[in-house]
Design a protein around this motif. Structure first.
Motif, short mmCIF file in Angstrom:
data_model
loop_
_atom_site.label_atom_id
_atom_site.label_comp_id
_atom_site.label_asym_id
_atom_site.label_seq_id
_atom_site.Cartn_x
_atom_site.Cartn_y
_atom_site.Cartn_z
N TRP A 209 0.83 -1.21 0.00
CA TRP A 209 0.00 0.00 0.00
C TRP A 209 0.86 1.25 0.00
CZ3 TRP A 209 -4.58 -0.60 -1.67
CH2 TRP A 209 -5.30 -1.76 -1.40
N GLN A 210 1.99 1.18 0.75
CA GLN A 210 2.91 2.33 0.72
C GLN A 210 3.49 2.51 -0.68
OE1 GLN A 210 5.40 1.07 3.97
NE2 GLN A 210 4.65 2.71 5.31
N GLY A 211 3.77 1.38 -1.35
CA GLY A 211 4.30 1.46 -2.72
C GLY A 211 3.31 2.12 -3.66
N LEU A 212 2.02 1.75 -3.51
CA LEU A 212 0.98 2.35 -4.35
C LEU A 212 0.91 3.86 -4.12
CD1 LEU A 212 -1.22 1.76 -6.39
CD2 LEU A 212 -2.80 1.37 -4.52
N LEU A 213 0.97 4.26 -2.83
CA LEU A 213 0.95 5.69 -2.51
C LEU A 213 2.15 6.41 -3.11
CD1 LEU A 213 -0.11 6.26 1.20
CD2 LEU A 213 -1.12 7.24 -0.84
N LEU A 214 3.30 5.75 -3.02
CA LEU A 214 4.52 6.36 -3.56
C LEU A 214 4.40 6.54 -5.07
CD1 LEU A 214 7.32 7.24 -2.52
CD2 LEU A 214 8.19 5.03 -3.28
N GLY A 215 3.88 5.52 -5.75
CA GLY A 215 3.70 5.62 -7.20
C GLY A 215 2.72 6.73 -7.56
N PHE A 216 1.61 6.80 -6.81
CA PHE A 216 0.62 7.86 -7.03
C PHE A 216 1.29 9.23 -6.90
CE2 PHE A 216 -2.70 10.77 -5.76
CZ PHE A 216 -3.78 10.38 -6.51
N ASN A 217 2.10 9.36 -5.83
CA ASN A 217 2.81 10.63 -5.61
C ASN A 217 3.73 10.97 -6.76
OD1 ASN A 217 2.22 12.05 -3.16
ND2 ASN A 217 2.80 10.19 -2.10
N LEU A 218 4.50 9.98 -7.21
CA LEU A 218 5.46 10.25 -8.29
C LEU A 218 4.73 10.73 -9.54
CD1 LEU A 218 8.02 7.32 -7.95
CD2 LEU A 218 8.34 9.72 -7.39
N ILE A 219 3.61 10.03 -9.89
CA ILE A 219 2.88 10.41 -11.10
C ILE A 219 2.33 11.82 -10.98
CG2 ILE A 219 0.80 9.93 -12.46
CD1 ILE A 219 1.20 6.99 -11.89
N TYR A 220 1.60 12.10 -9.88
CA TYR A 220 0.89 13.37 -9.83
C TYR A 220 1.78 14.56 -9.49
CZ TYR A 220 -3.37 10.97 -10.81
OH TYR A 220 -4.32 10.23 -11.45
N TRP A 221 2.87 14.33 -8.71
CA TRP A 221 3.81 15.44 -8.51
C TRP A 221 4.49 15.75 -9.84
CZ3 TRP A 221 4.98 18.64 -4.36
CH2 TRP A 221 4.26 18.36 -3.18
N GLY A 222 4.82 14.71 -10.61
CA GLY A 222 5.46 14.94 -11.91
C GLY A 222 4.53 15.66 -12.87
N VAL A 223 3.29 15.16 -13.00
CA VAL A 223 2.34 15.78 -13.93
C VAL A 223 2.02 17.21 -13.50
CG1 VAL A 223 -0.03 15.63 -14.78
CG2 VAL A 223 1.33 13.57 -14.63
N GLY A 224 1.84 17.41 -12.20
CA GLY A 224 1.54 18.76 -11.71
C GLY A 224 2.69 19.71 -11.98
N PHE A 225 3.91 19.24 -11.74
CA PHE A 225 5.10 20.06 -11.97
C PHE A 225 5.19 20.50 -13.42
CE2 PHE A 225 9.73 20.49 -12.65
CZ PHE A 225 10.02 21.38 -11.64
N VAL A 226 4.86 19.59 -14.34
CA VAL A 226 4.97 19.91 -15.77
C VAL A 226 3.81 20.81 -16.22
CG1 VAL A 226 4.94 18.91 -18.08
CG2 VAL A 226 6.26 17.82 -16.27
N LEU A 227 2.59 20.52 -15.74
CA LEU A 227 1.41 21.19 -16.29
C LEU A 227 1.04 22.48 -15.57
CD1 LEU A 227 -0.98 18.21 -17.07
CD2 LEU A 227 0.42 19.51 -18.65
N PHE A 228 1.47 22.65 -14.32
CA PHE A 228 1.02 23.79 -13.54
C PHE A 228 1.32 25.14 -14.20
CE2 PHE A 228 1.12 26.88 -10.05
CZ PHE A 228 -0.13 26.64 -9.50
N PRO A 229 2.51 25.32 -14.80
CA PRO A 229 2.76 26.63 -15.43
C PRO A 229 1.69 27.02 -16.45
CG PRO A 229 4.78 25.40 -15.31
CD PRO A 229 3.71 24.48 -14.84
N ARG A 230 1.13 26.02 -17.16
CA ARG A 230 0.09 26.34 -18.13
C ARG A 230 -1.20 26.78 -17.45
NH1 ARG A 230 1.23 24.79 -23.30
NH2 ARG A 230 -0.30 26.41 -23.69
N VAL A 231 -1.42 26.27 -16.23
CA VAL A 231 -2.67 26.59 -15.53
C VAL A 231 -2.72 28.06 -15.14
CG1 VAL A 231 -3.98 26.16 -13.42
CG2 VAL A 231 -3.01 24.25 -14.68
N ILE A 232 -1.57 28.61 -14.68
CA ILE A 232 -1.63 29.99 -14.16
C ILE A 232 -1.09 31.00 -15.15
CG2 ILE A 232 -1.55 29.27 -11.75
CD1 ILE A 232 1.38 30.15 -11.76
N GLU A 233 -0.82 30.58 -16.37
CA GLU A 233 -0.37 31.56 -17.37
C GLU A 233 -1.53 32.46 -17.77
OE1 GLU A 233 -1.13 29.00 -21.43
OE2 GLU A 233 0.89 29.41 -20.76
N ASP A 234 -1.20 33.64 -18.27
CA ASP A 234 -2.30 34.54 -18.65
C ASP A 234 -2.24 34.86 -20.13
OD1 ASP A 234 -4.49 35.39 -17.36
OD2 ASP A 234 -3.39 36.70 -15.98
#
Lengths: 234, 237
Positions: A209-234
């Motif tokens: 279960w800890q492994g699943l949480l770790l994988g979830f974290n890796l995916i969503y921290w990575g995706v958020g890091f890449v996509l977030f600049p597009r979210v707050i651009e004007d």
């Protein structure tokens, strides 16, 4: 310290830490958000025991799930609030013009939210021990690991969605609608992991279960890091 | 509109679906264990395939939009999400109609069903987001981000039957089923594909027209500043 070139912009990590410090300072000076979250989450824990009746066996068995549902509900309030302070007086534009890297804004906001949720969880565990009569069987270290991973897992996608919904109409409906289906894997593994910590882990399932949480974290921290600049651009 | 898309494709859709379902209902043999109930497969399975395909198109359109902004990819993203949600919901309803006689329940908390339900709820959230943001450019960017994040569920749904062996059976291949079942399934699948294309084309045209109406609106208003006019007209890709 030797004088550094004033024109050299600070790195990603330095910007993140400065922004995180700013957010935590705002939080510390008012303490409004953490207080509200703690009381909201405690009320949720109490309400579970009222809604389900005073059956201590049932409450004890489901304690992990109740804890994470209380944290999830509180996180929606907390995430919305973390961007509300930035929309007042167009503070977010000010931060971006500073200039701060948008990815640093993501990291600082998500880390700040994770820290707040972790603080909330640390306050809630003793309350749960008192209300539901649970015991921490496999050790405090295992529990801390689950709480840290779970808080991080809720805050990474939550920060991206909070930034989006803070500018949309009906933001209070939109954030849970977007966030809840997405975090189901994290909620499931955090709740299962917590239940194993509280009731013993004879089959050695905690690691997966800890492994699943770790994988979830890796995916969503990575995706958020890449996509977030597009979210707050004007 | 192209004449083939307007008249030919709907006719082809009706012909293929009619032929596929006739073959499935009258020609193919009943299943050895499930009996006649199994024949719903010729509707349920193509619906789910096409739902997955529409949601994959949604993901591709979202990525394309972020790389190169264009109202066309945004309209495609909107169309595919809506049609995908429709097909997925119908697929889930037909699945539960099949589940009642076969498993004894309409709904079980099987990983396939649960992950599919999560997928449908997350696409509902995506469509709600599209309704709640007025600025067309912000809406396009934000919904593209949400679509990419939500698309992480797609492989989970597809592989759920393999990762967690449970009630829902693993995808069959032509090798594992009777050849007399393969033909009706294939024909119905192509019919459903044609139906998907018909729906997508119409929904895409509506979305594109809506976008262009939204973006053209400020231009229709009297403005003295020629620079403002130029920026508004340049937004229509």
């Amino acid at each position: 310290m030797s004088p550094t070139n004033p024109k050299r912009p600070p790195g990603l990590l330095a910007t993140t830490l400065v922004l995180l410090r700013k957010d935590l300072l705002i939080e510390w000076r008012t303490r409004a958000r953490l207080n509200a979250l703690v009381f909201f989450a405690m009320a949720t824990l109490l309400l579970f025991s009222f809604a389900l009746g005073p059956d201590t066996k049932l409450l004890e068995r489901n304690a992990g799930g109740y804890l994470w549902l209380a944290i999830l509900f509180a996180s929606v309030l907390s995430l919305g609030e973390s961007f509300r302070v930035e929309t007042e007086n167009a503070c977010l534009d000010g931060v971006r013009l500073a200039p701060a890297d948008a990815r640093a804004i993501f990291l600082s906001k998500a880390l700040g939210n994770a820290l707040l949720l972790l603080a909330l969880a640390v306050v809630l565990v003793p309350v749960m021990v008192a209300l539901y009569g649970v015991r921490i069987v496999t050790g405090v270290g295992d529990l801390a690991g689950i709480l840290v991973l779970g808080s991080l897992a809720l805050s990474a996608p939550g920060t991206v969605y909070a930034a989006i919904s803070s500018n949309a109409r009906a933001r209070d409906v939109l954030l849970p609608l977007l966030l809840f289906p997405l975090v189901i894997p994290a909620l499931l593994s955090a709740a299962k992991g917590t239940t194993l910590v509280l009731q013993g882990d004879p089959m050695q399932q905690l690691g997966s279960w800890q492994g699943l949480l770790l994988g979830f974290n890796l995916i969503y921290w990575g995706v958020g890091f890449v996509l977030f600049p597009r979210v707050i651009e004007d | 509109m192209n004449k083939f898309v307007k008249f030919g494709l709907p006719a082809l859709t009706l012909a293929l679906l009619g032929a596929g379902w006739w073959l499935g209902l009258a020609w193919a043999p009943p299943d050895r264990e499930m009996g006649e109930v199994q024949r719903i497969m010729y509707v349920h399975v193509p619906l789910q395939w096409m739902a997955m395909m529409a949601m994959f198109i949604n993901f591709v359109a979202a990525v394309t939009y972020l790389l190169r902004q264009s109202w066309k990819t945004d309209a495609m993203a909107e169309a595919s999400a809506e049609v995908g949600l429709l097909f997925g919901t119908l697929g889930m309803i037909t699945g539960s109609i099949w589940g009642r006689p076969t498993w004894g329940v309409y709904w079980s908390w099987d990983p396939r069903l649960t992950s599919e339900a999560i997928l449908l709820v997350s696409y509902t959230g995506y469509l709600v987001l599209r309704r709640f943001v007025e600025d067309p450019e912000k809406r396009a960017v934000w919904s593209a981000v949400v679509a990419i994040i939500g698309a992480i569920n797609l492989p989970i749904v597809w592989f759920s039957v393999r990762w967690w062996r449970s009630l829902h059976q693993v995808q069959s291949s032509p090798k594992t089923v009777d050849p007399q079942m393969v033909l009706p399934l294939r024909v119905s699948a192509f019919g459903m594909l044609a139906l998907l294309i018909v729906f997508m084309v119409h929904r895409y045209r509506i979305a594109l027209a809506e976008r262009q109406a939204e973006v053209a609106l400020p231009e229709a208003l009297p403005t003295d500043d020629p620079a403002l006019r130029a920026t508004h007209s340049s937004k229509v890709a």
